[in-house]
Write an enzyme that holds these catalytic residues in place. Structure first.
Site, PDB file in Angstrom:
ATOM      1  N   GLY A  47       0.864  -1.302   0.079  1.00  0.00           N
ATOM      2  CA  GLY A  47      -0.087  -0.060   0.185  1.00  0.00           C
ATOM      3  C   GLY A  47       0.835   1.271  -0.039  1.00  0.00           C
ATOM      4  N   GLU A  48       0.201   2.419  -0.193  1.00  0.00           N
ATOM      5  CA  GLU A  48       0.724   3.676  -0.191  1.00  0.00           C
ATOM      6  C   GLU A  48      -0.099   4.635   0.515  1.00  0.00           C
ATOM      7  OE1 GLU A  48       2.950   5.093  -4.088  1.00  0.00           O
ATOM      8  OE2 GLU A  48       1.363   4.067  -4.811  1.00  0.00           O
ATOM      9  N   GLY A  49       0.749   5.368   1.548  1.00  0.00           N
ATOM     10  CA  GLY A  49       0.028   6.530   2.058  1.00  0.00           C
ATOM     11  C   GLY A  49       0.539   7.802   1.747  1.00  0.00           C
ATOM     12  N   GLY A  50       0.235   8.984   2.152  1.00  0.00           N
ATOM     13  CA  GLY A  50       0.679  10.270   1.742  1.00  0.00           C
ATOM     14  C   GLY A  50       2.211  10.148   1.901  1.00  0.00           C
ATOM     15  N   ASP A  57      -2.326   8.247  17.269  1.00  0.00           N
ATOM     16  CA  ASP A  57      -3.120   8.103  16.401  1.00  0.00           C
ATOM     17  C   ASP A  57      -3.754   6.525  16.510  1.00  0.00           C
ATOM     18  OD1 ASP A  57      -4.340   8.704  13.826  1.00  0.00           O
ATOM     19  OD2 ASP A  57      -2.891   8.061  12.674  1.00  0.00           O
ATOM     20  N   LYS A  76       9.212  -0.176   4.538  1.00  0.00           N
ATOM     21  CA  LYS A  76       8.613   0.965   4.555  1.00  0.00           C
ATOM     22  C   LYS A  76       9.584   2.056   3.888  1.00  0.00           C
ATOM     23  CE  LYS A  76       5.066   3.735   7.140  1.00  0.00           C
ATOM     24  NZ  LYS A  76       4.376   3.602   8.361  1.00  0.00           N
TER      25      LYS A  76
END
Length: 943
Positions: free
Chosen positions: A98-101, A214, A121
Site C-alpha cells: 500500500g501507499e500512504g501520503g 493516532d 517501508k
C-alpha cells in the site's frame, strides 16, 4: 519542471488541511481556498491523489508542518525505482502492500542472515521534505525502542541509494480489530479481552516515553493462529516523545495543526496543543472501545470531516457524545450490530448500560485530569468489570461500591463487620408503596372517590407492567426465553419516556415512580433520574387529593440525588417535600419521619453530624409522642440515631439506643432485619470489650438465622464465624476452631471451594490454629488462604496483608526466609496505599513491613560482603521505625494478637542488632528484649 517556491508553500499548506477532508467534500474546499488559481489547485490535487492511496501501515496520514516553509521545490514525480523483483540490501521486494501520503509499504523477503517475510517501508518520492523525513525517522526510532508482543517489531533500518530512509518491520497479516471482531461475531467479553491487549501495548509504549497519537482500528491488527488471537499495534508514525528526543531532526507543529485522525482525537490534540501526555492516548483508546462495542465512533466521521476546521475543533473539544448505550439505542442497524456481537439487540443495550457506559465515558472525559491516568488503569477497570468487581469509573456512590463488594463477598463483609467492629445505619429511604400504604392507613377520612381512583390507577399500573413483560418476552415469539427484569424495566422506561401522555397523569406518575425507584435500588442512577423527575413533574399537577404521590416522588428523587452526590439537588427535593408533608391534615408523621431521616443521612454525608443528631432526636420524640413506637419507622429512626452516636464517638449512647432497637426487633415478627440488628449490636459490644455479652448476642443471631434460613445458609456461616472471633478473644480456642470449621464447611457447600469467602474462612481458621500454638497446621492453612485472598481481594486488602504477614513470619521461622521475602514484598508495597498512617488497620501494614525486614536479616549471613551492608540498611528501614510504630499502635490491636505482633516485631529488632555484631548496640538489644518479654509475660486478671 519546477514550480515557484511560493506556490509550493501555499500548495503544501492547503494540502495539509485538505488531506483530512473527505474526498466528496474536497472539491468545494479547494474551490474556496484556491480562489480561481488553477495552477495552485492542480498542484494540491496532485498531492492529494498521491496521498489518498490505501496504506494499512500508514492510514489516514496527516502532514506535520511548521511555522515556516519547510521543504524543497516540488518537482514532477520521478519513476518509482522500488518494484516487485528489485532488491534493497538483503531485502527482495515481492509486492506493494500500500501507499500512504508519505510512505510506500512493500511485502519483502529478507534473504540473510535469516530468511523471513517483512514489511519494508520507504519514504515516497516527491514527499521527502525535511518535515516528512523527520516524521518518518521518528516513527522508526519510536518503534525501535519498544519490545512488546502486541507492537509490531522493527528489525532493521537504512537508506535507499537515493538517500531516502527506510525501515524493516514485522509483517503483520491480519484485519483491523473492528473488522476482525465483526467477521467472527465476537461477543462483548471477547472484544474487551482483545482491547485489553491493545491497552497493554500502548502502556508499554508509554513506559518507553512514546505516545501514539493516532490510535484507531486501522492501526490495530488482529490475526488468528494456533496460539489464539494476536493483537498488533502498528504505525507509530506520528508518535511524540514525552521525555526525550527520539531523533536529532526537529519537527515543528503549528498551533492550529491537527496531528492524528479527527474522530479518534483527544480535545487537547484537536486544539493543536504541544502539551500532550499519556491521557491523549487514553482518550483515543476510549473512542476505539466505543466503536468496538457500538459499531461507530462517538462522533460520525462524515459529519466531523465535513465541518469547517474551527467547527471540527469545537465539536471535539466541547460537544459531549452520547453514551454508548444511548448511541446503540438510536442506531437503526442495531439488529445487525447485535448479530455481529452474538447477542440479542435488547440484551446488547442492557449490557452497555451502567458500568461499560461509565468506563468509556470516563476515558472520553473532555478534561484529561478526570480521565484514566494510563491505559493500564483503563484496562484494570475493564478487568474489574469482567470479574464482577466494582469499577473505579462508577459514580461516586458508596452504595454502588458496597453493593458490588457484598455481591462478591457477602460472607467476608459480614465477618469483617464484627472483626472491624463497624456499625452501619439502617437503610434510610423508602419506596412509594410503603409511604402510600401507611398514608392511607393513617387517614381514615380519605375521600372514597379518591380511594377508588387510586385503586383503579394501581390496577392500571399493574396491568401496564404485565403488558410490558409480555412485550419484552421475545421467548413467547419463538426467540429468547431468558428475559430479565432489567430488560423489562428498560422497555417500560423507553416507552414511558417516549409517550408520557399515553396514560392518565396519575398512572404515568406512579409508573414512572415505580420504574425510577427500582432503578435507584439497583444503583442505576442515570436511568433512575429521568423517571423520578417525570414522576415529580407529573404528580405535581395532580391536585391536593394526590399530594402524597407528589411527596413520595420528591422524597425518592432526593434519595437518588443524594446517592449521586448531588447534595444541593437532594436538599432542594427534601426541602420541598417536608412542608407539604407537614401541611397534611392530620399530618402524616410516618412520611415526615422518613423525609427527616433522609435529611439526617444527607447531613451525615456532608459532615454535619450534630445537625443529624438533632434531627433524629426530634424525630424519635415526635413518633414517641404520637404513640407510634410500634411502627417499623420508629425502629429505623432509633437505629439511625444509634449510628449517629457511634459516628461521633459516643459509644455509651450508641449502645443504650441500640439496646432499645434490639428489644423492638425481638418483639416484632422474625425478619432478616432482626438478624442484621443483632449482628451490629454484637459488634458494638465486642468493640467495647464486652465479650461475654457479644457472645450471647451472636449465639442468639445463630439461632435466629437457623430458624429463618435453615442450617445450610451463608447467614448461618456468617454468624458462626463471628462467634469464632468472639470465642478466640475470650481464649476459648478449641470451640472457636470448631465454629470456624463449621462456618467453612457451610461456605464451601453453598459457594463452592474457589469462592473468596472460603479463602476468608480458611484464613480465620489459620489464625485460630496459630493462637493455639499449632504453627505447622497454621502455616499450611495460611499458605492455602493467602494466594486465594490475593486473587479475590487484592494485595492491599487488610485480610490479604494480615495473612501474608503471618505466612511470611512462619516461613522465616521455618528457615524459608527467601520465600517469605518474595511473598511479602508486593503486599507491603500495596499496603502503603491501602493502609496508610492513621487508618484503622495501619498496624497490619506495619507488622508486615517488620516481617519483611526480618526475612532479609535472616538471609544476610549468606549474602556477599558487598551486598550485606545494603541489605542490612534496607532491613533497618523496615524494622526499627515500624517496631516503634507498633508499640504506639498497641491499643488498636486485639489483646491476643497484640502480644504476638509486638513481641515478633521486638524479636526482629533484636535479630537486626545482633546481625550488626556491634557491641555499641547492646543497650538497644536489651531494650527490645524487654519489650518482647513484657508482651509475653502472663497478665493478671482485672479486678
Amino acid at each position: 519542471m519546477s514550480n515557484p517556491s511560493g506556490l509550493d508553500a501555499r500548495a503544501k499548506a492547503i494540502f495539509d488541511e485538505a488531506v483530512d477532508i473527505s474526498a466528496a467534500d474536497r472539491g468545494t474546499y479547494l474551490d474556496r481556498v484556491c480562489a480561481g488559481d488553477a495552477a495552485l489547485k492542480s498542484r494540491v490535487t496532485a498531492l492529494l491523489v498521491s496521498a489518498d492511496k490505501d496504506d494499512p501501515f500508514l492510514a489516514d496520514p496527516t502532514v506535520l508542518h511548521g511555522a515556516g516553509v519547510f521543504g524543497l521545490p516540488i518537482n514532477d514525480p520521478a519513476p518509482i525505482v522500488e518494484r516487485p523483483g528489485s532488491t534493497l540490501g538483503p531485502y527482495r521486494i515481492i509486492q506493494m502492500l500500500g501507499e500512504g501520503g508519505f510512505g510506500s509499504v512493500f511485502l519483502s523477503e529478507q534473504e540473510r542472515p535469516v530468511k523471513r517475510r517483512v514489511a519494508l517501508k520507504i519514504i515516497k518520492l516527491g514527499m521527502d521534505t525535511r518535515a516528512v523525513v523527520a516524521r518518518f525517522e521518528q516513527e522508526r526510532q519510536a518503534l525501535a525502542v519498544m519490545d512488546h508482543p502486541n507492537i509490531a517489531k522493527v528489525f532493521d533500518a537504512g537508506a535507499t541509494p537515493t538517500g531516502r530512509p527506510y525501515f524493516v518491520m514485522e509483517y503483520v497479516e491480519g484485519d483491523s480489530i473492528t473488522q476482525f471482531c465483526d467477521a467472527r461475531r465476537l461477543d462483548i467479553p471477547a472484544r474487551i479481552a482483545l482491547f485489553m491487549q491493545v491497552c497493554a501495548a500502548v502502556q508499554h509504549a508509554h513506559t518507553k516515553g512514546v505516545i501514539h497519537r493516532d490510535i484507531k482500528p486501522a492501526n490495530v491488527l488482529v490475526s488468528e493462529s494456533g496460539d489464539g488471537l494476536s493483537v498488533k499495534v502498528i504505525d507509530f508514525g506520528i508518535a511524540k516523545a514525552m521525555d526525550r528526543t527520539l531523533t536529532d531532526r526537529t519537527i515543528f507543529t503549528e498551533l492550529r495543526t491537527m496531528v492524528g485522525t479527527p474522530e479518534y482525537m483527544s480535545p487537547e490534540q484537536a486544539s493543536g496543543s504541544a502539551d500532550l501526555d499519556t491521557r491523549t492516548d487514553v482518550y483515543s483508546l476510549g473512542v476505539l472501545l466505543y466503536e468496538l462495542l457500538t459499531g461507530t465512533p462517538p462522533f460520525d466521521p462524515r459529519d466531523l470531516r465535513s465541518a469547517a476546521y474551527d467547527q471540527m475543533q469545537r465539536i471535539i473539544r466541547e460537544v459531549e457524545p452520547p453514551r454508548p448505550s444511548t448511541r446503540l439505542s438510536q442506531n437503526a442497524t442495531v439488529e445487525s450490530l447485535a448479530a455481529q456481537r452474538s447477542i440479542a439487540p435488547a440484551r446488547l443495550t442492557t449490557i452497555l448500560k451502567g458500568e461499560l457506559d461509565w468506563i468509556i465515558m470516563h476515558a472520553l472525559d473532555k478534561e484529561r485530569a478526570r480521565r484514566y491516568e494510563s491505559p493500564s488503569a483503563l484496562s484494570a477497570d475493564l478487568s474489574r468489570y469482567l470479574s464482577g468487581k466494582a469499577v473505579s469509573a462508577a459514580p461516586p456512590s458508596r452504595v454502588y461500591q458496597a453493593r458490588k463488594f457484598v455481591t462478591r463477598h457477602r460472607l467476608p463483609v459480614a465477618a469483617a463487620a464484627l472483626l472491624a467492629l463497624s456499625l452501619t445505619a439502617g437503610a434510610i429511604g423508602t419506596t412509594y408503596g410503603l409511604i402510600q400504604a401507611r398514608a392511607q392507613a393513617s387517614r381514615a377520612d380519605a375521600n372514597a372517590a379518591t380511594a377508588l381512583r387510586s385503586a383503579a390507577a394501581a390496577d392500571s399500573v399493574s396491568e401496564l407492567m404485565r403488558t410490558m413483560v409480555k412485550r419484552a418476552d421475545r421467548g413467547r415469539e419463538g426467540g429468547r426465553t431468558d428475559i430479565t427484569v432489567r430488560e423489562v424495566l428498560d422497555a417500560a422506561a423507553e416507552e414511558l419516556a417516549a409517550n408520557p401522555q399515553a396514560n392518565e397523569p396519575l398512572i404515568t406518575a406512579r409508573l414512572a415512580h415505580t420504574i425510577g425507584d427500582t432503578y435507584r435500588e439497583l444503583s442505576l442512577f442515570s436511568e433512575a433520574e429521568p423517571m423520578l423527575r417525570l414522576a415529580v413533574q407529573t404528580s405535581k399537577g395532580l391536585g391536593p387529593e394526590h399530594i402524597d404521590q407528589y411527596i413520595a416522588s420528591l422524597n425518592d428523587l432526593g434519595a437518588l440525588l443524594k446517592a449521586r452526590g448531588d447534595f444541593a439537588g437532594a436538599t432542594q427535593a427534601y426541602d420541598e417535600a417536608m412542608p407539604l408533608a407537614q401541611a397534611q391534615r392530620p399530618p402524616d408523621l410516618i412520611t415526615i419521619s422518613n423525609i427527616r431521616n433522609n435529611q439526617a443521612a444527607l447531613a451525615v454525608k456532608q459532615g454535619h453530624v450534630q445537625v443529624a443528631e438533632a434531627m433524629l432526636q426530634e424525630d424519635c420524640a415526635a413518633l414517641e409522642k404520637a404513640g407510634l413506637t410500634s411502627d417499623p419507622q420508629y425502629t429505623m429512626a432509633l437505629q439511625n440515631l444509634a449510628a449517629v452516636y457511634f459516628e461521633k464517638g459516643d459509644a455509651n449512647s450508641a449502645e443504650k439506643v441500640y439496646q432499645r432497637v434490639v428489644e423492638l426487633r425481638r418483639s416484632a415478627p422474625l425478619s432478616p432485619e432482626t438478624i442484621v440488628t443483632l449482628h451490629n449490636f454484637a459488634a458494638i459490644q465486642f468493640r467495647r470489650g464486652q465479650t461475654a455479652a457479644a457472645e450471647k448476642t451472636v449465639r442468639e443471631e445463630i439461632h435466629l438465622a437457623r430458624t429463618l434460613y435453615g442450617d445450610n445458609h451463608l447467614e448461618v456461616a456468617t454468624a458462626l464465624d463471628s462467634l469464632a472471633t468472639v470465642l478466640g478473644r475470650e481464649g476459648n480456642v478449641d470451640e472457636a476452631m470448631t465454629a470456624r470449621r463449621q462456618a467453612l464447611e457451610i461456605t464451601r457447600t453453598v459457594r463452592g471451594p474457589a469462592a473468596p469467602e472460603v479463602a476468608v474462612m480458611t484464613a480465620g481458621l489459620a489464625t485460630s490454629l496459630f493462637l493455639d500454638g499449632r504453627t505447622e497446621e497454621s502455616r499450611a492453612m495460611y499458605a492455602e488462604a493467602a494466594p486465594a485472598l490475593l486473587k479475590s481481594l487484592g494485595p492491599g486488602d487488610s485480610q490479604t496483608v494480615f495473612a501474608y504477614y503471618r505466612l511470611g513470619s512462619l516461613l522465616t521461622r521455618g528457615g524459608k526466609a527467601g520465600e517469605a521475602e518474595l511473598l511479602l514484598r508486593p503486599v507491603v508495597v500495596a499496603a502503603e496505599e491501602t493502609l496508610p498512617e492513621g487508618s484503622r488497620q495501619e498496624w497490619m501494614r506495619v507488622a508486615a513491613a517488620c516481617a519483611l525486614g526480618d526475612a532479609i536479616v535472616s538471609q544476610v549471613k549468606d549474602a556477599a560482603a558487598t551486598d550485606r551492608d545494603a541489605r542490612l540498611e534496607e532491613a533497618r528501614r523496615l524494622i526499627l521505625p515500624n517496631a516503634e510504630r507498633l508499640v504506639a499502635l498497641a491499643g488498636s490491636i486485639g489483646p491476643k494478637t497484640r502480644v504476638e505482633v509486638i513481641a515478633e516485631a521486638a524479636d526482629s529488632a533484636v535479630r537486626f542488632y545482633e546481625a550488626l555484631a556491634d557491641s555499641a548496640n547492646a543497650g538497644e538489644v536489651e531494650r527490645w528484649r524487654g519489650v518482647a518479654a513484657a508482651q509475653r509475660a502472663p497478665k493478671s486478671a482485672p479486678k
